[in-house]
Design an enzyme around this catalytic site. Structure first.
Site, PDB file in Angstrom:
ATOM      1  N   GLU A 174     -10.256  -9.934  -7.497  1.00 15.16           N
ATOM      2  CA  GLU A 174      -9.063  -8.952  -7.234  1.00 15.16           C
ATOM      3  C   GLU A 174      -7.975  -8.949  -8.361  1.00 15.16           C
ATOM      4  O   GLU A 174      -7.569  -7.774  -8.753  1.00 15.16           O
ATOM      5  CB  GLU A 174      -8.643  -9.039  -5.976  1.00 15.16           C
ATOM      6  CG  GLU A 174      -9.463  -8.504  -4.888  1.00 15.16           C
ATOM      7  CD  GLU A 174      -8.945  -8.666  -3.302  1.00 15.16           C
ATOM      8  OE1 GLU A 174      -8.027  -9.225  -2.969  1.00 15.16           O
ATOM      9  OE2 GLU A 174      -9.682  -8.590  -2.372  1.00 15.16           O
ATOM     10  N   TYR A 199     -12.591  -2.231  -3.057  1.00 17.42           N
ATOM     11  CA  TYR A 199     -12.984  -2.241  -1.610  1.00 17.42           C
ATOM     12  C   TYR A 199     -14.463  -2.069  -1.501  1.00 17.42           C
ATOM     13  O   TYR A 199     -15.132  -1.697  -0.327  1.00 17.42           O
ATOM     14  CB  TYR A 199     -12.183  -1.195  -0.852  1.00 17.42           C
ATOM     15  CG  TYR A 199     -10.949  -1.562  -0.449  1.00 17.42           C
ATOM     16  CD1 TYR A 199     -10.664  -2.348   0.398  1.00 17.42           C
ATOM     17  CD2 TYR A 199      -9.837  -0.583  -0.559  1.00 17.42           C
ATOM     18  CE1 TYR A 199      -9.266  -3.027   0.632  1.00 17.42           C
ATOM     19  CE2 TYR A 199      -8.559  -0.760  -0.255  1.00 17.42           C
ATOM     20  CZ  TYR A 199      -8.335  -1.991   0.431  1.00 17.42           C
ATOM     21  OH  TYR A 199      -7.170  -2.090   0.844  1.00 17.42           O
ATOM     22  N   LYS A 203       0.912  -1.175  -0.006  1.00 17.69           N
ATOM     23  CA  LYS A 203      -0.062  -0.138  -0.053  1.00 17.69           C
ATOM     24  C   LYS A 203       0.932   1.508   0.162  1.00 17.69           C
ATOM     25  O   LYS A 203       2.014   1.095   0.104  1.00 17.69           O
ATOM     26  CB  LYS A 203      -0.748   0.075   1.107  1.00 17.69           C
ATOM     27  CG  LYS A 203      -1.762  -1.126   1.258  1.00 17.69           C
ATOM     28  CD  LYS A 203      -2.758  -1.031   2.626  1.00 17.69           C
ATOM     29  CE  LYS A 203      -3.997  -2.202   2.363  1.00 17.69           C
ATOM     30  NZ  LYS A 203      -4.746  -2.225   3.626  1.00 17.69           N
ATOM     31  N   ASN A 224      -1.530  -0.200   7.345  1.00 16.02           N
ATOM     32  CA  ASN A 224      -1.197  -1.492   7.713  1.00 16.02           C
ATOM     33  C   ASN A 224      -0.611  -1.973   6.396  1.00 16.02           C
ATOM     34  O   ASN A 224      -0.215  -3.331   6.417  1.00 16.02           O
ATOM     35  CB  ASN A 224      -2.349  -2.120   8.108  1.00 16.02           C
ATOM     36  CG  ASN A 224      -3.539  -2.435   7.126  1.00 16.02           C
ATOM     37  OD1 ASN A 224      -3.274  -2.258   5.840  1.00 16.02           O
ATOM     38  ND2 ASN A 224      -4.652  -3.267   7.402  1.00 16.02           N
ATOM     39  N   HIS A 228      -2.203  -5.205   1.318  1.00 16.25           N
ATOM     40  CA  HIS A 228      -3.307  -5.900   1.201  1.00 16.25           C
ATOM     41  C   HIS A 228      -2.957  -7.438   0.499  1.00 16.25           C
ATOM     42  O   HIS A 228      -2.128  -7.620  -0.233  1.00 16.25           O
ATOM     43  CB  HIS A 228      -4.089  -5.097   0.149  1.00 16.25           C
ATOM     44  CG  HIS A 228      -5.373  -6.047  -0.404  1.00 16.25           C
ATOM     45  ND1 HIS A 228      -6.301  -5.840   0.284  1.00 16.25           N
ATOM     46  CD2 HIS A 228      -5.452  -6.832  -1.515  1.00 16.25           C
ATOM     47  CE1 HIS A 228      -7.439  -6.825  -0.525  1.00 16.25           C
ATOM     48  NE2 HIS A 228      -6.754  -7.393  -1.314  1.00 16.25           N
TER      49      HIS A 228
HETATM   50  P1  DAT Z   1      -7.690  -6.738   5.734  1.00 19.19           P
HETATM   51  O1  DAT Z   1      -6.922  -5.646   5.014  1.00 19.19           O
HETATM   52  O2  DAT Z   1      -6.977  -7.577   6.862  1.00 19.19           O
HETATM   53  O3  DAT Z   1      -8.169  -7.860   4.668  1.00 19.19           O
HETATM   54  P2  DAT Z   1     -10.383  -5.659   5.897  1.00 19.19           P
HETATM   55  O4  DAT Z   1     -10.571  -6.215   4.538  1.00 19.19           O
HETATM   56  O5  DAT Z   1     -11.252  -6.051   6.787  1.00 19.19           O
HETATM   57  O6  DAT Z   1      -8.832  -5.925   6.348  1.00 19.19           O
HETATM   58  O7  DAT Z   1     -10.266  -4.236   5.475  1.00 19.19           O
HETATM   59  C1  DAT Z   1      -9.624  -3.467   4.473  1.00 19.19           C
HETATM   60  C2  DAT Z   1      -8.775  -2.432   5.092  1.00 19.19           C
HETATM   61  O8  DAT Z   1      -9.476  -1.284   5.416  1.00 19.19           O
HETATM   62  C3  DAT Z   1      -7.758  -2.676   6.215  1.00 19.19           C
HETATM   63  O9  DAT Z   1      -6.819  -3.368   5.784  1.00 19.19           O
HETATM   64  C4  DAT Z   1      -7.739  -1.316   6.847  1.00 19.19           C
HETATM   65  C5  DAT Z   1      -9.174  -1.023   6.673  1.00 19.19           C
HETATM   66  N1  DAT Z   1     -10.026  -1.071   8.022  1.00 19.19           N
HETATM   67  C6  DAT Z   1     -10.582  -2.298   8.296  1.00 19.19           C
HETATM   68  N2  DAT Z   1     -11.377  -2.042   9.333  1.00 19.19           N
HETATM   69  C7  DAT Z   1     -11.059  -0.789   9.788  1.00 19.19           C
HETATM   70  C8  DAT Z   1     -11.492  -0.013  11.027  1.00 19.19           C
HETATM   71  N3  DAT Z   1     -12.152  -0.440  11.870  1.00 19.19           N
HETATM   72  N4  DAT Z   1     -10.831   1.021  11.038  1.00 19.19           N
HETATM   73  C9  DAT Z   1     -10.115   1.606  10.234  1.00 19.19           C
HETATM   74  N5  DAT Z   1      -9.684   1.123   9.240  1.00 19.19           N
HETATM   75  C10 DAT Z   1     -10.101  -0.140   8.800  1.00 19.19           C
HETATM   76 MG    MG Z   2      -9.965  -7.804   3.363  1.00 18.43          MG
END
Ligand code: DAT
Ligand code: MG
Length: 151
Positions: free
Chosen positions: A128, A51, A11, A114, A117
């Site tokens: 994706e 997303y 990212k 973080n 992805h």
């Molecule tokens: P991942 O990236 O571990 O698959 P995800 O698909 O649940 O996680 O969410 C996509 C991204 O969105 C994640 O990398 C960071 C952001 N995100 C997820 N939950 C969040 C939250 N509670 N607060 C802020 N950002 C969040």
């Molecule tokens: Mg995810």
């Protein structure tokens, strides 16, 4: 165990912090095979498609603005059980809950930055990969090291 392909991307924070090499080398050393790679700034519409499952959530707007804020290193990696293997190497979504030794656990501090992805299922991976790569951009080749990675 089936050979899978998964979609990974470093990212914008990972690119800006100069961590592309560190992150990619972890996957290479593990034994994953690079099938496709692209350095790009994600158009807003593509980010919204990628997303889509998070649309309507409180963090959605900041997620779209973050992921489009600078270049990302997009890639397709291949290997046995690649989706779960790569998710394990990434660590939990919140870097503060990610184990040391994972990418997020070693390099990150907050969920909104973080670093990486990775697809969460083979179905997500197929979806994706098709968002970010044309079929002809996935390069098939025999990698001689596979003889020493797989039995
Ligand atoms: P991942 O990236 O571990 O698959 P995800 O698909 O649940 O996680 O969410 C996509 C991204 O969105 C994640 O990398 C960071 C952001 N995100 C997820 N939950 C969040 C939250 N509670 N607060 C802020 N950002 C969040
Ligand atoms: Mg995810």
């Amino acid at each position: 165990m089936a050979i899978e392909q998964t979609y990974l991307m470093v990212k914008p924070d990972g690119v800006q912090r100069g961590l592309c090499g560190d992150i990619l080398s972890r996957f290479e050393r593990k034994g994953l095979k690079i099938v496709a790679m692209k350095f790009m700034v994600i158009p807003k519409g593509t980010a919204e498609d990628h997303y889509g499952e998070h649309k309507g959530k409180g963090f959605y707007d900041s997620l779209i603005s973050y992921i489009t804020s600078g270049p990302v290193l997009a890639m397709v990696l291949e290997g046995e059980n690649a989706v779960a293997v790569c998710r394990g190497m990434m660590g939990k979504t919140n870097p503060q809950e990610s184990a040391p030794g994972t990418i997020r656990g070693d390099f990150g501090m907050v969920t909104g930055m973080n670093l990486i992805h990775g697809s969460d299922s083979p179905q997500s991976a197929a979806r994706e990969i098709s968002i970010f790569f044309k079929p002809e951009e996935l390069i098939p080749y025999r990698r001689t090291a596979d003889d020493w990675i797989y039995e």
